[in-house]
Design an enzyme around this catalytic site. Structure first.
Site, PDB file in Angstrom:
ATOM      1  N   VAL A  11       0.847  -1.204   0.000  1.00  7.44           N
ATOM      2  CA  VAL A  11       0.000   0.000   0.000  1.00  7.44           C
ATOM      3  C   VAL A  11       0.880   1.252   0.000  1.00  7.44           C
ATOM      4  CG1 VAL A  11      -1.715   1.320   1.303  1.00  7.44           C
ATOM      5  CG2 VAL A  11      -1.951  -1.160   1.106  1.00  7.44           C
ATOM      6  N   THR A 121      -5.869   0.154   7.093  1.00  7.94           N
ATOM      7  CA  THR A 121      -7.217  -0.252   7.503  1.00  7.94           C
ATOM      8  C   THR A 121      -7.228  -0.336   9.026  1.00  7.94           C
ATOM      9  OG1 THR A 121      -7.411  -1.537   5.474  1.00  7.94           O
ATOM     10  CG2 THR A 121      -8.954  -2.062   7.244  1.00  7.94           C
ATOM     11  N   PHE A 151      -8.310   1.064  -1.537  1.00  5.84           N
ATOM     12  CA  PHE A 151      -9.067  -0.043  -2.145  1.00  5.84           C
ATOM     13  C   PHE A 151      -8.203  -0.662  -3.238  1.00  5.84           C
ATOM     14  CE2 PHE A 151     -12.922   0.518   0.165  1.00  5.84           C
ATOM     15  CZ  PHE A 151     -12.894   1.856   0.540  1.00  5.84           C
ATOM     16  N   GLU A 154      -4.071  -6.455  -4.498  1.00  4.66           N
ATOM     17  CA  GLU A 154      -2.708  -6.896  -4.801  1.00  4.66           C
ATOM     18  C   GLU A 154      -2.699  -7.426  -6.234  1.00  4.66           C
ATOM     19  OE1 GLU A 154      -0.306  -9.147  -2.067  1.00  4.66           O
ATOM     20  OE2 GLU A 154      -1.488  -8.434  -0.364  1.00  4.66           O
ATOM     21  N   LYS A 206     -14.430   0.841   4.713  1.00  5.87           N
ATOM     22  CA  LYS A 206     -13.403  -0.093   4.229  1.00  5.87           C
ATOM     23  C   LYS A 206     -13.744  -1.521   4.645  1.00  5.87           C
ATOM     24  CE  LYS A 206      -9.457  -1.919   3.080  1.00  5.87           C
ATOM     25  NZ  LYS A 206      -8.938  -2.070   1.746  1.00  5.87           N
ATOM     26  N   PHE A 251     -16.315 -11.100  -8.405  1.00 10.74           N
ATOM     27  CA  PHE A 251     -16.222 -11.755  -7.090  1.00 10.74           C
ATOM     28  C   PHE A 251     -17.312 -12.784  -6.884  1.00 10.74           C
ATOM     29  CE2 PHE A 251     -12.756  -9.833  -4.631  1.00 10.74           C
ATOM     30  CZ  PHE A 251     -12.291  -8.994  -5.620  1.00 10.74           C
ATOM     31  N   GLY A 259      -8.219 -15.685   0.289  1.00  8.91           N
ATOM     32  CA  GLY A 259      -7.018 -15.557   1.128  1.00  8.91           C
ATOM     33  C   GLY A 259      -6.510 -14.133   1.060  1.00  8.91           C
ATOM     34  N   CYS A 262      -5.932  -9.202   3.424  1.00  7.15           N
ATOM     35  CA  CYS A 262      -6.985  -8.213   3.665  1.00  7.15           C
ATOM     36  C   CYS A 262      -8.338  -8.827   3.993  1.00  7.15           C
ATOM     37  CB  CYS A 262      -7.092  -7.291   2.450  1.00  7.15           C
ATOM     38  SG  CYS A 262      -5.585  -6.352   2.237  1.00  7.15           S
TER      39      CYS A 262
HETATM   40  C1  UDX Z   1      -8.834  -7.017  -1.426  1.00  8.99           C
HETATM   41  C2  UDX Z   1      -9.891  -6.081  -1.977  1.00  8.99           C
HETATM   42  O1  UDX Z   1     -10.320  -6.552  -3.268  1.00  8.99           O
HETATM   43  C3  UDX Z   1      -9.317  -4.677  -2.125  1.00  8.99           C
HETATM   44  O2  UDX Z   1     -10.311  -3.783  -2.566  1.00  8.99           O
HETATM   45  C4  UDX Z   1      -8.791  -4.226  -0.761  1.00  8.99           C
HETATM   46  O3  UDX Z   1      -8.240  -2.935  -0.844  1.00  8.99           O
HETATM   47  C5  UDX Z   1      -7.740  -5.198  -0.265  1.00  8.99           C
HETATM   48  O4  UDX Z   1      -8.304  -6.523  -0.188  1.00  8.99           O
HETATM   49  P1  UDX Z   1      -6.778  -8.398  -2.321  1.00  8.99           P
HETATM   50  O5  UDX Z   1      -6.693  -8.912  -0.939  1.00  8.99           O
HETATM   51  O6  UDX Z   1      -5.541  -7.942  -3.003  1.00  8.99           O
HETATM   52  O7  UDX Z   1      -7.818  -7.129  -2.372  1.00  8.99           O
HETATM   53  O8  UDX Z   1      -7.363  -9.567  -3.222  1.00  8.99           O
HETATM   54  P2  UDX Z   1      -8.733  -9.834  -3.969  1.00  8.99           P
HETATM   55  O9  UDX Z   1      -8.518  -9.629  -5.408  1.00  8.99           O
HETATM   56  O10 UDX Z   1      -9.831  -9.137  -3.305  1.00  8.99           O
HETATM   57  O11 UDX Z   1      -8.926 -11.437  -3.716  1.00  8.99           O
HETATM   58  C6  UDX Z   1      -9.018 -11.861  -2.381  1.00  8.99           C
HETATM   59  C7  UDX Z   1      -9.171 -13.381  -2.391  1.00  8.99           C
HETATM   60  O12 UDX Z   1     -10.462 -13.723  -2.909  1.00  8.99           O
HETATM   61  C8  UDX Z   1      -8.149 -14.109  -3.261  1.00  8.99           C
HETATM   62  O13 UDX Z   1      -7.726 -15.276  -2.582  1.00  8.99           O
HETATM   63  C9  UDX Z   1      -8.953 -14.485  -4.491  1.00  8.99           C
HETATM   64  O14 UDX Z   1      -8.457 -15.661  -5.126  1.00  8.99           O
HETATM   65  C10 UDX Z   1     -10.317 -14.741  -3.869  1.00  8.99           C
HETATM   66  N1  UDX Z   1     -11.422 -14.625  -4.826  1.00  8.99           N
HETATM   67  C11 UDX Z   1     -11.623 -13.447  -5.469  1.00  8.99           C
HETATM   68  C12 UDX Z   1     -12.258 -15.723  -5.015  1.00  8.99           C
HETATM   69  O15 UDX Z   1     -12.058 -16.780  -4.423  1.00  8.99           O
HETATM   70  N2  UDX Z   1     -13.312 -15.602  -5.871  1.00  8.99           N
HETATM   71  C13 UDX Z   1     -13.559 -14.440  -6.550  1.00  8.99           C
HETATM   72  O16 UDX Z   1     -14.507 -14.407  -7.325  1.00  8.99           O
HETATM   73  C14 UDX Z   1     -12.680 -13.329  -6.350  1.00  8.99           C
END
Ligand code: UDX
Length: 453
Positions: A11, A121, A151, A154, A206, A251, A259, A262
């Site tokens: 971040v 956060t 927001f 990664e 958040k 999502f 995982g 966050c």
């Molecule tokens: C998240 C939020 O998206 C972001 O807005 C916030 O600022 C930080 O946390 P991040 O942790 O980088 O971002 O990953 P993200 O893309 O959200 O995915 C999180 C987890 O969800 C991953 O393990 C991903 O594989 C899983 N995921 C995502 C699913 O299992 N299914 C989906 O449809 C989307």
């Protein structure tokens, strides 16, 4: 403006570099001198697409500096963003000791007029407490406090910073609001909206956003599990869901659970904060427990399949918590690998990007191997392949090659539904287990189901 950034994790590093890119003079500081040296040498320790290119550009035009000296960041900034980690404690509580340490160190050094903004956060009420701390430590200074949650996903953090769907600022005075609007002016000018609100709402926003994203993921994973039991196909059911514009497609991909550093911590952090006010979050607690069970799912499927089989070696493709990052924190793959190792198996893993972090994590385990070359090389003498991260490299692998290399009887446990059950025809002689892609109910099962209706 002269902008200070405290903390250079993904971040802080992305925020610093992008703030410089949009025109500010930025100075970043971190307690880790090795990290600072790497940034100064344009060798970012943070793996984020295009971050190093932007870093190179801003270093060249002297728009960004890196230091370990807090005094330097205080003297060379009008506004300071705190981008310090707020990891979870075992009970889900947000560990604020890094923030507290930083505040007690930096607040007494602030200039007569300064602005301190929480980008980390932080639990609801943090900005309120910081205002009290500032009044105690330096009653005669004009220190303004703001909240500005990030927001950034990664693996897409630079693009998320430069193209924000909205910029949320928690402000309770005009000076702070106008300063934050000036910081983001280059993005506001491009049409990216600012949502100004009070501190508590900005802090809670958040958590609410991450809890919503986690809810969608646990929802589709629960639907996938119903599909498995009732003989439906989650890929088809998902098409029905996403074709409703009120639901949308983001999502809503089944997986082995969410995982990262966050979503898990923010869901648990919200549950904990509510419990401190005697409030039980039934739905969000369920989202969390569905996710914890989902991370055990592939291992349970494997245990059922491998009963009465002599298996000694298995392969795992993907250890990063998602594609596009080298981060393995809270990754579903790590839960699976721990389970596989605990039942005496030899595990040959592969990840094109997260292999170094994974190797460090399992450095002491003699039955664990990881590579980042050709994933097919992990399959020799192996009888089960687990797919945990949706790297394109795996999706593009020919099933015939997998079938040729795995030792029969063999199985693929696909935690990301990269493949379809129907692709696994008889001649491939591999059992396939996806997420929510089970067989149709057998005739007899259909009869018994109809009898019970
Ligand atoms: C998240 C939020 O998206 C972001 O807005 C916030 O600022 C930080 O946390 P991040 O942790 O980088 O971002 O990953 P993200 O893309 O959200 O995915 C999180 C987890 O969800 C991953 O393990 C991903 O594989 C899983 N995921 C995502 C699913 O299992 N299914 C989906 O449809 C989307």
């Amino acid at each position: 403006l002269k902008v200070g950034i405290v903390g250079t994790g993904y971040v802080g590093a992305v925020t610093g570099v992008c703030m410089a890119h949009i025109g500010h003079d930025v100075i970043c500081c971190d307690v880790d001198p090795i990290k600072i040296k790497r940034f100064q040498a344009c060798d970012s320790p943070i793996h984020e697409p295009s971050l190093n290119e932007y870093l190179q550009h801003e270093l060249t035009r002297n728009k960004i500096q890196f230091t370990t000296d807090v005094n330097e960041i205080v003297n060379k900034s009008d506004i300071i963003f705190l981008c310090i980690g707020t990891p979870p404690k075992a009970n889900g509580e947000v560990d604020m000791h890094y923030i507290d340490e930083c505040l007690n160190d930096i607040v007494p050094r602030l200039k007569q007029t300064h602005c301190l903004v929480f980008k980390s956060t932080v639990p609801v009420g943090t900005a309120f407490k910081a205002k009290k701390l500032v009044k105690e430590l330096c009653p005669n200074k004009n220190i303004y406090i703001g909240s500005n949650p990030e927001f950034l996903k990664e693996g897409a953090a630079v693009s998320d910073f430069l193209n924000p769907e909205r910029i949320i600022i928690g402000v309770e005075d005009e000076i702070t609001e106008s300063l934050l609007r000036r910081v983001y002016e280059p993005l506001i000018r491009k049409g990216h909206p600012v949502l100004a609100m009070d501190h508590a709402s900005a802090e809670l926003a958040k958590y609410a956003c991450n809890a919503m994203l986690a809810t969608r993921i646990s929802f589709i994973n629960e639907i996938a599990n119903i599909c498995t039991s009732l003989g439906a196909n989650v890929n088809q059911v998902r098409q029905a869901l996403i074709s409703d514009s009120r639901i949308g497609s983001k999502f809503l991909s089944p997986s082995l659970g969410y995982g990262g550093q966050c979503l898990p911590k923010d869901v648990q952090g919200l549950i904990f904060q509510a419990s401190m006010h005697d409030l039980k979050l039934n739905l969000i607690e369920a989202v969390n427990s569905v996710n914890n069970s989902q991370k055990e799912l592939l291992f349970h499927k494997y245990k059922d399949w491998s009963r009465n089989k002599q298996i000694s070696k298995v392969s795992v493709w993907g250890t990063a918590f998602k594609a596009g990052t080298d981060d393995i924190r809270e990754s579903g793959a790590m839960v699976l690998i721990n389970n596989l190792l605990s039942c005496g198996l030899e595990v040959h893993a592969h990840d094109p990007v997260a292999f170094k972090n994974t190797q460090a994590y399992y450095s002491k385990n003699k039955r664990f191997y990881i590579s980042h070359g050709n994933p097919l090389d992990t399959l020799a003498h192996s009888q089960a392949l687990f797919i945990c991260t949706e790297w394109e490299l795996y999706r593009n692998t020919k099933l015939q090659n997998i079938s040729k290399l795995l030792l029969s009887p063999s199985a693929v446990f696909d935690g990301r539904n990269l493949f379809n059950k129907d692709d696994f025809t008889k001649q491939l002689d591999i059992d396939y287990f996806g997420i929510g892609q089970q067989n149709k109910l057998q005739k007899t099962d259909m009869v018994s189901a109809s009898l019970t209706i």
